[in-house]
Design an enzyme around this catalytic site. Structure first.
Site, PDB file in Angstrom:
ATOM      1  N   ALA A  10       0.808  -1.219   0.000  1.00 34.35           N
ATOM      2  CA  ALA A  10       0.000   0.000   0.000  1.00 34.35           C
ATOM      3  C   ALA A  10       0.843   1.271   0.000  1.00 34.35           C
ATOM      4  CB  ALA A  10      -0.938  -0.004   1.199  1.00 34.35           C
ATOM      5  N   GLY A  11       2.155   1.108   0.054  1.00 33.58           N
ATOM      6  CA  GLY A  11       3.032   2.286   0.087  1.00 33.58           C
ATOM      7  C   GLY A  11       2.944   3.058  -1.214  1.00 33.58           C
ATOM      8  N   ARG A  15       9.728   7.989  -3.391  1.00 36.85           N
ATOM      9  CA  ARG A  15      11.149   8.169  -3.735  1.00 36.85           C
ATOM     10  C   ARG A  15      11.497   7.677  -5.150  1.00 36.85           C
ATOM     11  NH1 ARG A  15      13.595   5.648   1.634  1.00 36.85           N
ATOM     12  NH2 ARG A  15      11.472   4.854   1.741  1.00 36.85           N
ATOM     13  N   ASP A 102       7.792  -4.610  -1.781  1.00 41.85           N
ATOM     14  CA  ASP A 102       8.979  -3.968  -2.345  1.00 41.85           C
ATOM     15  C   ASP A 102      10.259  -4.705  -1.956  1.00 41.85           C
ATOM     16  OD1 ASP A 102       9.055  -3.239   0.321  1.00 41.85           O
ATOM     17  OD2 ASP A 102       9.339  -1.095  -0.036  1.00 41.85           O
ATOM     18  N   TYR A 363      11.555  -7.825 -47.763  1.00 38.69           N
ATOM     19  CA  TYR A 363      10.417  -7.897 -46.860  1.00 38.69           C
ATOM     20  C   TYR A 363       9.517  -9.048 -47.283  1.00 38.69           C
ATOM     21  CZ  TYR A 363       5.975  -7.010 -44.604  1.00 38.69           C
ATOM     22  OH  TYR A 363       4.825  -7.159 -43.882  1.00 38.69           O
ATOM     23  N   ASN A 374      14.950 -19.584 -53.430  1.00 36.78           N
ATOM     24  CA  ASN A 374      15.921 -18.512 -53.260  1.00 36.78           C
ATOM     25  C   ASN A 374      15.222 -17.187 -53.524  1.00 36.78           C
ATOM     26  OD1 ASN A 374      18.912 -17.842 -52.916  1.00 36.78           O
ATOM     27  ND2 ASN A 374      18.282 -16.657 -54.706  1.00 36.78           N
TER      28      ASN A 374
END
Ligand code: UD1
Ligand code: CA
Length: 455
Positions: A10-11, A15, A102, A363, A374
């Site tokens: 819940a923090g 920071r 954490d 592509y 080839n």
């Protein structure tokens, strides 16, 4: 005795200075909380409860697993209050293990020690001898047993010298814990309900408190800021690479590889520097990954070589393929065995059958390429008409010349040859040469224009 794991998340994590809740910050590609949930899952707890905070709906949404119990701590009144929120729905008679959202590097085996090495009716706290104990709660022992935990802010000068600290991991008999939590006060420097005060209460009630020491300080490190997050990332990467080396995987430099997910390797796999593996990656026996590659959710067959500077996502290869340097395989690229894909080639949602070569500047999208084909340099499957995608089919042993446009939907038959520079808008029959380009002519006696006034 049943086991309830309560994870405190819940923090706010101020920071971190991030809009993302702290427990959702990624470590090895997975949110911090995910690592703690993995640990809880490995303990086979019958009840896992996450305490989340105000504004933490994103945290809840990130883990839709039904097996979790979510409890809102409406006000951030301290770790003791957080655990108290989880207690009403905790099954009576269960043992409770508290983990912090954490503290992501904690191993299940260490939790097991706490649970298995101490009697069920006792309290156990996981401690560690810290290089620098500043900021942590200090473990105060009397006659070897833990007598209480004192927070940094409340500690006297002698207590501040103690290097054994509280990691936050705590095991308690649930029914006793309920009673202790109800008696918590907040007459302390931070004005919070401290979970750690439970220890002193247990001792007062004659319940033994065991301090179990973790061997490795990094395993119990808490993440509060970006620096600690980066430090934990390196520590976890080192752990993952160590495990793979033990299984026989070779790394040019264990410090220059990143695994953000699950990397599963066969025998004699070798990985050169700066490889990043994300999601679910499987490398077959003898696969070599050269320097600077990103491989996400892909499987490479045995003996395949991934040359430098490739980007693979959602791709699979058969055995003995050669990819790169500088190739891009996008989701749905499926190569059979002995396929070669070279530099500046992009392949998307296409199958390439055994022994075919797409070596340069090409592509291939929404295509089915047969065996022993080839594809020449600069070939483009023109798969998109601006509204819809269309498919290109190339038969076995076809040979596509350089700089060919294949305008899908189109089929090139088996053994067909397409002349270089052709724009193929209609099907090319099997076995024939198809050529679609302006005829070359030379003009005899033609004079290059000359600027007036020059001789
Ligand atoms: C806590 C411990 C300390 C220990 C340290 C280890 C207490 C009083 N102190 O201090 O002894 O050395 O962890 O890292 O327990 N949380 C909530 N709700 C709250 C407050 C916190 O869910 O009201 C969660 C936080 O999200 C975090 C964990 O509890 O996951 C720890 O909280 P934090 O404020 O970081 O505690 P510390 O001061 O580090
Ligand atoms: Ca903390």
């Amino acid at each position: 005795m049943g086991l309830t794991v309560i994870i405190l998340a819940a923090g706010q994590g101020t920071r971190m200075r991030s809009a993302t809740p702290k427990v959702l910050q990624a470590l090895a590609g997975r949110p911090l909380l995910g690592h703690v949930l993995d640990c809880a899952a490995a303990l086979a707890a019958d009840d896992v409860c996450v305490v989340y905070g105000h504004g933490g709906e994103a945290v809840r949404a990130a883990f839709p697993e039904a097996a979790l119990r979510w409890t809102l701590q409406a006000e951030r009144l301290g770790t003791g209050d957080a655990v108290r929120q989880a207690m009403p729905e905790t099954p009576g008679g269960n043992r409770v293990l508290v983990l912090f959202g954490d503290v992501p590097l904690l191993r299940p085996a260490t939790c097991r020690r706490l649970i298995d090495e101490t009697p069920e009716g006792d309290v156990a706290v996981l401690t560690v001898d810290a290089e620098d104990p500043a900021g942590y709660g200090r473990i105060i022992r009397r006659d070897g047993r833990v007598s209480r935990i004192v927070e940094q802010e409340d500690a006297g000068p002698d207590e501040l010298l103690v290097r054994e600290i509280n990691t936050g991991v705590l095991a308690c008999p649930g029914d006793r814990l309920r009673g202790w939590l109800d008696r918590l006060g907040k007459d302390n420097a931070q004005g919070e309900y401290y979970l750690t005060d439970v220890v002193g209460m247990a001792v007062g009630d004659g319940v033994a408190v065991h301090g179990v020491k973790a061997d490795d300080e990094t395993e119990v490190m808490g993440i509060n800021d970006r620096k600690q997050l980066a430090e934990a990332e390196r520590a976890l990467q080192a752990r993952l690479v160590d495990e793979l080396m033990e299984q026989g995987v070779g790394f040019a430099d264990p410090g220059r590889v990143d695994i953000r997910g699950t990397l599963t390797c066969g025998k004699d796999v070798y990985v050169d520097v700066n490889a990043v593996f994300e999601g679910d990656v499987v490398l077959g026996d003898g696969v070599r990954v050269e320097s600077n590659n990103l491989v996400r959710d892909s499987r490479l067959g045995a003996g395949t070589v991934l040359h430098s500077h490739c980007h693979l996502e959602g791709a699979t290869t058969g055995e003995n393929c050669e990819i790169g340097p500088f190739s891009r395989l996008r989701p749905g690229a499926e190569l059979a065995s002995d396929v070669k894909v070279g530099n500046f080639v992009e392949i998307k949602k296409s199958t390439v059958a055994a022994g075919s070569k797409v070596n340069h500047l090409t592509y291939v999208g929404d295509a089915e390429v047969g065996a022993m084909v080839n594809v020449g340099a600069g070939t483009i499957t023109c798969n998109y008409d601006g509204a819809d995608k269309h498919r290109t089919t190339i038969g076995d042993r076809a040979s596509i010349g350089s700089n060919v446009n294949l305008i899908a939907p189109v089929t090139v038959g088996e053994g067909a040859t397409i002349g270089a520079g052709s724009t193929i808008a209609k099907d090319a029959p099997a076995g024939q040469l198809t050529i679609a380009r302006a005829r070359q002519r030379s003009i005899d006696g033609w004079k290059r224009p000359v600027k007036k006034g020059t001789k």
